[in-house]
Design a protein around this motif. Structure first.
Motif, PDB file in Angstrom:
ATOM      1  N   GLU A  19       0.777  -1.309  -0.161  1.00 37.73           N
ATOM      2  CA  GLU A  19       0.125  -0.059   0.095  1.00 37.73           C
ATOM      3  C   GLU A  19       0.882   1.272  -0.024  1.00 37.73           C
ATOM      4  O   GLU A  19       0.563   2.169  -0.512  1.00 37.73           O
ATOM      5  N   GLN A  60       2.077   1.772  -3.373  1.00 35.12           N
ATOM      6  CA  GLN A  60       1.068   2.271  -4.299  1.00 35.12           C
ATOM      7  C   GLN A  60       0.938   4.071  -4.106  1.00 35.12           C
ATOM      8  O   GLN A  60       0.595   4.503  -4.864  1.00 35.12           O
ATOM      9  N   MET A  61       0.850   4.158  -2.903  1.00 28.75           N
ATOM     10  CA  MET A  61       0.831   5.660  -2.253  1.00 28.75           C
ATOM     11  C   MET A  61       2.084   6.470  -2.941  1.00 28.75           C
ATOM     12  O   MET A  61       1.909   7.508  -3.544  1.00 28.75           O
ATOM     13  N   ARG A 110       1.371   6.886  -6.647  1.00 28.57           N
ATOM     14  CA  ARG A 110       0.274   7.927  -6.724  1.00 28.57           C
ATOM     15  C   ARG A 110       1.095   9.355  -6.664  1.00 28.57           C
ATOM     16  O   ARG A 110       0.610  10.337  -7.564  1.00 28.57           O
ATOM     17  N   SER A 111       1.714   9.497  -5.593  1.00 29.46           N
ATOM     18  CA  SER A 111       2.465  10.885  -5.344  1.00 29.46           C
ATOM     19  C   SER A 111       3.372  11.175  -6.518  1.00 29.46           C
ATOM     20  O   SER A 111       3.424  12.351  -6.715  1.00 29.46           O
ATOM     21  N   ASN A 135       3.292  10.395  -9.510  1.00 28.83           N
ATOM     22  CA  ASN A 135       2.807  10.473 -11.043  1.00 28.83           C
ATOM     23  C   ASN A 135       1.605  11.256 -10.933  1.00 28.83           C
ATOM     24  O   ASN A 135       1.025  11.373 -12.176  1.00 28.83           O
ATOM     25  N   GLY A 136       0.799  11.104  -9.895  1.00 30.68           N
ATOM     26  CA  GLY A 136      -0.415  11.903  -9.954  1.00 30.68           C
ATOM     27  C   GLY A 136      -1.686  10.783 -10.395  1.00 30.68           C
ATOM     28  O   GLY A 136      -3.086  11.239 -10.300  1.00 30.68           O
ATOM     29  N   LYS A 137      -1.369   9.512 -11.080  1.00 36.38           N
ATOM     30  CA  LYS A 137      -2.390   8.803 -11.431  1.00 36.38           C
ATOM     31  C   LYS A 137      -1.832   7.260 -11.030  1.00 36.38           C
ATOM     32  O   LYS A 137      -0.477   7.130 -10.983  1.00 36.38           O
ATOM     33  N   LEU A 138      -2.676   6.214 -11.166  1.00 39.69           N
ATOM     34  CA  LEU A 138      -2.130   5.083 -10.892  1.00 39.69           C
ATOM     35  C   LEU A 138      -3.214   3.904 -11.198  1.00 39.69           C
ATOM     36  O   LEU A 138      -4.233   4.064 -10.810  1.00 39.69           O
ATOM     37  N   ASN A 139      -2.803   2.993 -12.227  1.00 43.62           N
ATOM     38  CA  ASN A 139      -3.772   2.075 -12.584  1.00 43.62           C
ATOM     39  C   ASN A 139      -2.877   0.827 -12.080  1.00 43.62           C
ATOM     40  O   ASN A 139      -2.274   0.215 -13.014  1.00 43.62           O
TER      41      ASN A 139
END
Length: 132
Positions: free
Chosen positions: A25, A28-29, A32-33, A35-39
């Motif tokens: 997790e 994943q955070m 996100r931080s 790149n601003g997006k996450l799939n």
């Protein structure tokens, strides 16, 4: 005394699995931080650039933030126990590779691995596995 120990192996295993989930997790955070997006199950695992980006994030979380490192020398049984290594951050390179592989798998990046063939199992190579 026997009843007190009945659930101990299960609890230790669950604690270890929960710690691996928590590390994933955190990766994943970080993704996100950065790149601003996450799939995670899509973008990251479907491209080699995404897999490399994910591995960079795993490196950041495990080795920079949490200070995981190889335990030098032999004889410390704790360096070979998953729960101990997850708690203390020091372990054999084989167990660190297992932790790395499990964190990456949890974010959708399956890895292949191989020990360097010097007979010592001191070093492991990890790389993103091709999708089949």
């Amino acid at each position: 005394r026997e009843n007190e120990l009945d659930g101990l192996p299960v609890k230790l295993l669950m604690d270890s699995m929960n710690k691996l989930d928590s590390l994933a997790e955190e990766v994943q955070m970080h993704l996100r931080s950065s790149n601003g997006k996450l799939n995670v199950r899509g973008d990251i695992s479907s491209s080699s650039m995404g897999s490399l980006r994910a591995m960079h994030a795993v490196n950041e979380v495990l080795f920079t933030r949490h200070g995981f490192s190889a335990k030098k020398g032999h004889g410390d049984i704790g360096a070979n126990l998953l729960g101990s290594v997850l708690q203390m951050g020091k372990g054999t390179s084989a167990l660190l590779a297992v932790i790395y592989i499990e964190v990456a798998r949890r974010i959708g990046v399956p890895l292949s691995y191989a020990p360097l063939l010097d007979g010592s199992y001191d070093y492991f190579l990890l790389w993103p596995r091709d999708k089949v």
